[in-house]
Design an enzyme around this catalytic site. Structure first.
Site, PDB file in Angstrom:
ATOM      1  N   GLU A  47       0.944  -1.249  -0.075  1.00  0.00           N
ATOM      2  CA  GLU A  47       0.088  -0.103   0.095  1.00  0.00           C
ATOM      3  C   GLU A  47       0.596   1.485  -0.574  1.00  0.00           C
ATOM      4  O   GLU A  47       0.705   2.206  -0.678  1.00  0.00           O
ATOM      5  CB  GLU A  47      -0.952   0.037   1.486  1.00  0.00           C
ATOM      6  CG  GLU A  47      -2.202  -0.857   0.915  1.00  0.00           C
ATOM      7  CD  GLU A  47      -2.400  -2.231   1.129  1.00  0.00           C
ATOM      8  OE1 GLU A  47      -0.601  -2.793   1.623  1.00  0.00           O
ATOM      9  OE2 GLU A  47      -2.466  -3.494   0.749  1.00  0.00           O
ATOM     10  N   HIS A  88     -11.299  -4.368   8.758  1.00  0.00           N
ATOM     11  CA  HIS A  88     -11.347  -4.575   6.754  1.00  0.00           C
ATOM     12  C   HIS A  88     -13.532  -4.135   7.152  1.00  0.00           C
ATOM     13  O   HIS A  88     -14.137  -3.791   6.222  1.00  0.00           O
ATOM     14  CB  HIS A  88     -11.914  -6.142   6.471  1.00  0.00           C
ATOM     15  CG  HIS A  88     -10.802  -6.284   6.009  1.00  0.00           C
ATOM     16  ND1 HIS A  88      -9.555  -6.959   7.311  1.00  0.00           N
ATOM     17  CD2 HIS A  88      -9.631  -6.914   4.878  1.00  0.00           C
ATOM     18  CE1 HIS A  88      -8.714  -7.066   6.642  1.00  0.00           C
ATOM     19  NE2 HIS A  88      -8.611  -7.432   5.522  1.00  0.00           N
TER      20      HIS A  88
END
Ligand SMILES: Cc1ncc(C[n+]2csc(CCOP(=O)(O)OP(=O)(O)O)c2C)c(N)n1
Lengths: 331, 334
Positions: free
Chosen positions: A66, A135
């Site tokens: 990321e 998440h």
């Protein structure tokens, strides 16, 4: 939407896919990348068909990195490309925090305003069926504290398409937050091309008694609550800021001055959520127009449980909204 | 394991003009630095300054006569060396330190960190050291997709090489065969920690690149010609579309980490050795004089001319005005 415009009914997923296709087609400098966004079409099926249409150079799968995804987007942006990176889950923005907080928003400014940073970073957020504490979060408010980035958070297919197209054309970094549960939501979208400016709130429903300010999925929850409230004789106005930065306080204050009562609803933990900032600005600018204290509904200040049963207790509900509005009406 | 880059340097391959230019660039950097330190002593410049004295050859050897304006660099926090070698006007760099509108940031006072000159491919620096690794792969990807032969050079210290983004960056660069050259300016220390104390490597930092399938080597960074040969090979490889290279240039700091650092963690004998035997400017001067390429007088002329140039640059920077308070609100968004 006026009746002369030809419309179609599509999901927010389809609206976003359309926006990406149209913008990639329009400008060959656009590049789209992220984990599994290529042949697979993205884990939320948002990038479907793009790889086939635009090829592996402009649409590519990246390693699970990321930090590199966001950092590379900056490097591409300042050298002539228009990158559209995706983070598989918005929660992962923490991994690339330096890149978002210290780089996307500051690079132009801190180097004397000599570069442009046309990055559109897409981040799926929200509670969506047992995805667990890492998440399911909605971290957008973190970046209201980060000068230099724009924050878009649409609540309908119409807004999602028009805002995403604007975000991609914007020469600044835009963080584009998409609530995962909205992906399957249907709504009307014009057949013709259109754009929605960033920094413009939308009054989703008019009303004179109370202003409900909500973002993302909570706009829908608030609209449903408003319908029930109408049956109880309370006319709620529902305002969707649509972008948290720039924040359209003008539209918000206009509504507050009309109704005198404010409820802010969002899925972020209540403490330090976007509601905290909006409430503070209302009290700074419209305290004497208020007939009741500003109320907020957010998630409880604890990590989101994995359990699909417990998960629902983090998400603001219609009942909570109705209760809160009733309380406000007693002042 | 990383090879030590070695090459017989044929001085005849270089013109007198070119060799004089290397000397000139290195002295320019050193004099810039010395004058800046003077300005700090005089209280005109505040903030942190990381002096590049002792490693001018790393920058000159990797930029001068190799990179074009359209090639990109991300300099490091000791990177005035690189900015000067890439051609950023001295008055602009002094302007940044003095905080006047002559600076590249028009008065924000960026100093060593965060000045940029996109017209010369100087794309900036990360205050969080080592975050440039990721940005650099984006830039290199950009050059590739736009079908240019622009090369990206990314500079960093041995300390910054510990940052996680290096590995994400190497993986991408190797995977996508990006036109990028990593230049690790290994001066042995990250503030007070030695390279050995903070790195798990086989032997050299460059060894990491091997794992990503990236050609790599260790070079004596204080030998400007050797550095030049090594980097130009890497730049040519990048231009041919053959992908990245990792170069670890060994050097040493003549001064502390920043001005004001006591520098007492370094063995004075070691420091003395580097100053006396490995000074890149002193050694290069000796080389060109002994080989009858330049006379002492030639080089003295270069130095005198530079001294004037620098004083003029400082004057220009000092005479420019300070920005108005509104400056802080300008340039956030495009
Ligand atoms: C991410 C980050 N961590 C720590 C620092 C503080 N810091 C600045 S320079 C430095 C040492 C850098 O060492 P090295 O990369 O070897 O470069 P050198 O100073 O030796 O040239 C540190 C720890 C920083 N700026 N950014």
């Amino acid at each position: 939407m006026s009746t002369s415009v030809k419309v179609k009914t599509i999901t927010m997923r389809e609206a976003i896919v359309e926006a990406l296709h149209e913008e990639m087609e329009r400008d060959e400098k656009t590049v789209l990348f992220g984990e599994d966004v290529g042949k697979f079409g993205g884990i939320n099926a948002i990038t479907r068909g793009l790889y086939e249409k635009f090829g592996g150079k402009r649409v590519f799968d990246t390693p699970i990195a990321e930090t590199t995804i966001v950092g590379a987007a900056l490097g591409m942006a300042i050298t002539g490309l228009r990158p559209i990176p995706e983070l598989q889950f918005g929660d992962f923005v923490g991994i690339a925090f330096d890149e978002v907080f210290n780089k996307l928003g500051k690079w132009r400014f801190m180097h004397g305003g000599q570069m442009e940073v046309p990055v559109t970073l897409r981040l799926p957020v929200g509670i969506a069926g047992g995805a667990g504490p890492e998440h399911s979060q909605s971290p957008q408010a973190l970046f209201m504290h980060a000068p230099g980035v724009k924050i878009a958070i649409p609540s309908t297919p119409y807004d999602a398409k028009g805002m995403l197209k604007t975000a991609i054309r914007d020469n600044n970094a835009v963080l584009f937050f998409e609530h995962k549960l909205l992906y399957a939501m249907k709504g009307e979208v014009p057949e013709e091309e259109y754009l929605i400016p960033l920094g413009k709130a939308d009054v989703k429903k008019e009303g004179k008694d109370v202003t409900i300010i909500a973002t993302a999925l909570q706009v829908q929850t608030s609209l449903e609550a408003a319908e029930k409230l109408a049956k109880l004789g309370v006319e709620a106005e529902v305002v969707d800021p649509r972008t948290l930065a720039p924040l359209d306080m003008e539209t918000i204050l206009q509504s507050v001055r009309k109704t005198g009562r404010v409820l802010i609803v969002h899925e972020e933990p209540k403490t330090g959520g976007c509601g905290a900032e909006i409430a503070a600005q209302i009290s700074e600018q419209a305290l004497f127009d208020l007939q009741a204290p500003i109320k907020r509904i957010g998630s409880p200040d604890v990590p989101i449980a994995q359990s699909i049963y417990l998960e629902q207790f983090y998400r603001p509900s219609e009942d909570q909204i109705i209760e809160a509005v009733k309380e406000l009406m007693e002042y | 394991m990383a090879e030590i880059y070695q090459k017989e340097i044929d001085l005849k391959k270089y013109s007198k003009e070119e060799l004089t230019r290397y000397y000139r660039e290195m002295v320019k950097i050193r004099k810039f630095d010395e004058h800046l330190i003077r300005l700090m002593m005089e209280g005109k410049v505040s903030g942190f300054y990381h002096s590049g004295i002792g490693s001018e050859s790393v920058s000159v050897g990797s930029i001068t006569n190799i990179l074009r304006d359209e090639d990109y660099i991300y300099y490091n926090h000791r990177g005035c060396n690189q900015k000067i070698a890439k051609g950023v006007p001295l008055s602009k760099i002094y302007g940044d330190f003095l905080g006047t509108v002559e600076g590249t940031t028009r008065g924000l006072g960026a100093g060593i960190v965060h000045s940029a000159d996109p017209s010369r491919g100087v794309l900036g620096q990360c205050g969080t050291i080592g975050s440039q690794f990721n940005i650099a792969v984006g830039t290199a990807y950009s050059a590739k997709i736009q079908n240019t032969d622009r090369v990206t050079l990314v500079y960093f210290g041995d300390g910054a090489a510990s940052r996680e983004p290096l590995h994400g960056s190497l993986n991408w660069a190797g995977l996508y065969k990006l036109p990028i050259v990593y230049i690790c300016e290994n001066n042995g220390y990250a503030i007070s920690s030695t390279t050995e104390e903070t790195h798990s490597v086989r032997e050299h930092i460059a060894d990491w690149a091997w794992g990503y399938g990236i050609p790599n080597c260790v070079v004596d960074g204080n030998d400007v010609l050797l550095m030049r040969e090594c980097v130009s090979e890497a730049v040519e490889r990048a231009k041919r579309g053959e992908g990245p290279t990792f170069i670890e240039a060994k050097t040493f700091r003549h001064r502390g980490h920043f001005e004001g650092d006591t520098y007492d963690y370094v063995d004075p004998e070691v420091l003395k050795y580097w100053k006396e035997h490995k000074d890149p400017i002193k050694n290069f001067k000796k080389l060109v004089i002994e080989n009858g390429i330049c006379t002492e007088n030639d080089l003295l002329n270069v130095e005198e001319q530079l001294e004037l140039e620098i004083l003029q640059a400082i004057k220009k920077a000092e005479e420019a005005s300070l920005p108005s308070p509104e400056r802080i609100y300008e340039g956030l968004f495009a």
